[in-house]
Motif scaffolding. Sequence first.
Motif, PDB file in Angstrom:
ATOM      1  N   ASP A  75       0.840  -1.197   0.000  1.00 33.30           N
ATOM      2  CA  ASP A  75       0.000   0.000   0.000  1.00 33.30           C
ATOM      3  C   ASP A  75       0.872   1.242   0.000  1.00 33.30           C
ATOM      4  N   CYS A  76       0.313   2.314  -0.549  1.00 37.14           N
ATOM      5  CA  CYS A  76       1.017   3.597  -0.595  1.00 37.14           C
ATOM      6  C   CYS A  76      -0.016   4.707  -0.377  1.00 37.14           C
ATOM      7  N   PHE A  77       0.145   5.459   0.717  1.00 39.51           N
ATOM      8  CA  PHE A  77      -0.811   6.506   1.063  1.00 39.51           C
ATOM      9  C   PHE A  77      -0.124   7.867   1.096  1.00 39.51           C
ATOM     10  N   GLY A  78      -0.946   8.941   1.030  1.00 38.33           N
ATOM     11  CA  GLY A  78      -0.400  10.281   0.897  1.00 38.33           C
ATOM     12  C   GLY A  78      -0.624  11.210   2.072  1.00 38.33           C
ATOM     13  N   ASN A  79      -1.349  10.738   3.108  1.00 42.14           N
ATOM     14  CA  ASN A  79      -1.499  11.562   4.311  1.00 42.14           C
ATOM     15  C   ASN A  79      -1.897  10.672   5.485  1.00 42.14           C
ATOM     16  N   TYR A  80      -2.079  11.300   6.648  1.00 38.81           N
ATOM     17  CA  TYR A  80      -2.344  10.528   7.860  1.00 38.81           C
ATOM     18  C   TYR A  80      -3.784  10.029   7.951  1.00 38.81           C
ATOM     19  N   SER A  81      -4.609  10.432   6.989  1.00 34.53           N
ATOM     20  CA  SER A  81      -5.955   9.853   6.879  1.00 34.53           C
ATOM     21  C   SER A  81      -5.980   8.692   5.900  1.00 34.53           C
ATOM     22  N   LEU A  82      -4.806   8.323   5.399  1.00 32.40           N
ATOM     23  CA  LEU A  82      -4.620   7.212   4.464  1.00 32.40           C
ATOM     24  C   LEU A  82      -5.338   7.437   3.139  1.00 32.40           C
ATOM     25  N   ALA A  83      -5.260   8.683   2.651  1.00 33.04           N
ATOM     26  CA  ALA A  83      -5.753   8.972   1.307  1.00 33.04           C
ATOM     27  C   ALA A  83      -4.729   8.471   0.286  1.00 33.04           C
ATOM     28  N   GLU A  84      -5.187   8.295  -0.934  1.00 33.32           N
ATOM     29  CA  GLU A  84      -4.321   7.801  -2.005  1.00 33.32           C
ATOM     30  C   GLU A  84      -3.139   8.754  -2.227  1.00 33.32           C
ATOM     31  N   PHE A  85      -1.964   8.197  -2.488  1.00 36.22           N
ATOM     32  CA  PHE A  85      -0.767   9.007  -2.702  1.00 36.22           C
ATOM     33  C   PHE A  85      -0.786   9.660  -4.072  1.00 36.22           C
ATOM     34  N   ASP A  86      -0.502  10.954  -4.100  1.00 39.66           N
ATOM     35  CA  ASP A  86      -0.335  11.712  -5.334  1.00 39.66           C
ATOM     36  C   ASP A  86       0.978  12.475  -5.219  1.00 39.66           C
ATOM     37  N   GLU A  87       1.911  12.216  -6.111  1.00 43.40           N
ATOM     38  CA  GLU A  87       3.254  12.780  -6.002  1.00 43.40           C
ATOM     39  C   GLU A  87       3.260  14.303  -6.041  1.00 43.40           C
ATOM     40  N   GLU A  88       2.280  14.901  -6.689  1.00 48.80           N
ATOM     41  CA  GLU A  88       2.262  16.364  -6.825  1.00 48.80           C
ATOM     42  C   GLU A  88       1.622  17.054  -5.623  1.00 48.80           C
ATOM     43  N   THR A  89       0.673  16.399  -4.959  1.00 55.07           N
ATOM     44  CA  THR A  89      -0.118  17.104  -3.949  1.00 55.07           C
ATOM     45  C   THR A  89      -0.045  16.513  -2.536  1.00 55.07           C
ATOM     46  N   SER A  90       0.360  15.271  -2.384  1.00 54.92           N
ATOM     47  CA  SER A  90       0.314  14.624  -1.067  1.00 54.92           C
ATOM     48  C   SER A  90       1.331  15.218  -0.100  1.00 54.92           C
ATOM     49  N   GLU A  91       0.948  15.297   1.165  1.00 54.23           N
ATOM     50  CA  GLU A  91       1.844  15.803   2.210  1.00 54.23           C
ATOM     51  C   GLU A  91       2.880  14.767   2.603  1.00 54.23           C
ATOM     52  N   ARG A  92       2.503  13.502   2.577  1.00 55.43           N
ATOM     53  CA  ARG A  92       3.370  12.428   3.068  1.00 55.43           C
ATOM     54  C   ARG A  92       3.506  11.329   2.023  1.00 55.43           C
ATOM     55  N   LEU A  93       4.474  10.439   2.271  1.00 55.50           N
ATOM     56  CA  LEU A  93       4.623   9.205   1.507  1.00 55.50           C
ATOM     57  C   LEU A  93       4.643   8.088   2.543  1.00 55.50           C
ATOM     58  N   ILE A  94       3.515   7.398   2.676  1.00 58.06           N
ATOM     59  CA  ILE A  94       3.353   6.356   3.708  1.00 58.06           C
ATOM     60  C   ILE A  94       3.321   5.001   3.020  1.00 58.06           C
ATOM     61  N   LEU A  95       4.315   4.177   3.318  1.00 59.63           N
ATOM     62  CA  LEU A  95       4.504   2.907   2.633  1.00 59.63           C
ATOM     63  C   LEU A  95       4.244   1.749   3.592  1.00 59.63           C
ATOM     64  N   ILE A  96       3.459   0.781   3.128  1.00 61.19           N
ATOM     65  CA  ILE A  96       3.194  -0.427   3.895  1.00 61.19           C
ATOM     66  C   ILE A  96       3.698  -1.616   3.111  1.00 61.19           C
ATOM     67  N   PHE A  97       4.454  -2.478   3.783  1.00 63.14           N
ATOM     68  CA  PHE A  97       5.091  -3.582   3.079  1.00 63.14           C
ATOM     69  C   PHE A  97       5.186  -4.802   3.982  1.00 63.14           C
ATOM     70  N   GLY A  98       5.420  -5.964   3.333  1.00 66.03           N
ATOM     71  CA  GLY A  98       5.547  -7.198   4.093  1.00 66.03           C
ATOM     72  C   GLY A  98       6.508  -8.134   3.390  1.00 66.03           C
ATOM     73  N   LYS A  99       6.677  -9.305   3.981  1.00 65.33           N
ATOM     74  CA  LYS A  99       7.606 -10.301   3.417  1.00 65.33           C
ATOM     75  C   LYS A  99       7.022 -10.909   2.142  1.00 65.33           C
TER      76      LYS A  99
END
Length: 244
Positions: free
Chosen positions: A220-244
Amino acid sequence: MQKETDNWFASWFNTPYYHILYKDRDYEEAGNFMNQLTSYLQLPIGAKIMDLACGKGRHAKYLNKLGYEVTGVDLSPESIAYAKKFENDTLHFEVHDMCKPYPRQFDGVFNLFTSFGYFESEEDNLRTIKAIKSNLKENGRGVIDFLNVQKVKKHLNPKEKKTVGDITFSIERYLENDYIFKDIKFSDKGQDYFFTERVKALHLEDFKDYFDQAGVRLTDCFGNYSLAEFDEETSERLILIFGK
């Protein structure tokens, strides 16, 4: 006045001035983020979480109040000494280097508030991802909460003064050699100080490369602390979720 540059995070994070400068962080926002994140990951009460680079433990303490068994680790002895005041049977803190595997596995390993990309060596970024992988249970999830470099570059505020109590911090921000720098100058009790924060300007594709090399899977890749979809131009954050 000496500028601290080598392993700047080890010196700057271990001073009281770091916590003075950032004392106005939004604790309500941090709590809401932890609510959203643990709900999205469907972590049951009692699940084991590592707060990696936990600072003084604000996220770790909140996660523990939600009912999770939390281990907070950080390189700063001063921060951990402070956090240890809040320990209980299900909340523990320890000095630990995030580049190295911790001798336990967790349902979640959370690396929050841009606590990545500080290192002198590029190899240490990959070592950290590999360490997180080794600290995850088979179905565990790693989380990296990073800044959105593209937006930071567009809206970089080059100069700022911030007064906290009796201290006025003069802050300069700039880009150099694919790093984002923040020079921080101030005086206190007749002594001048000069610290520099330096964070690697990592984009989503850079993290994907680390993940491929470490053998982990981005889910998963989110763009803010409300877990909205990531947009490289407008998102405040880059939140990455990963697993094995």
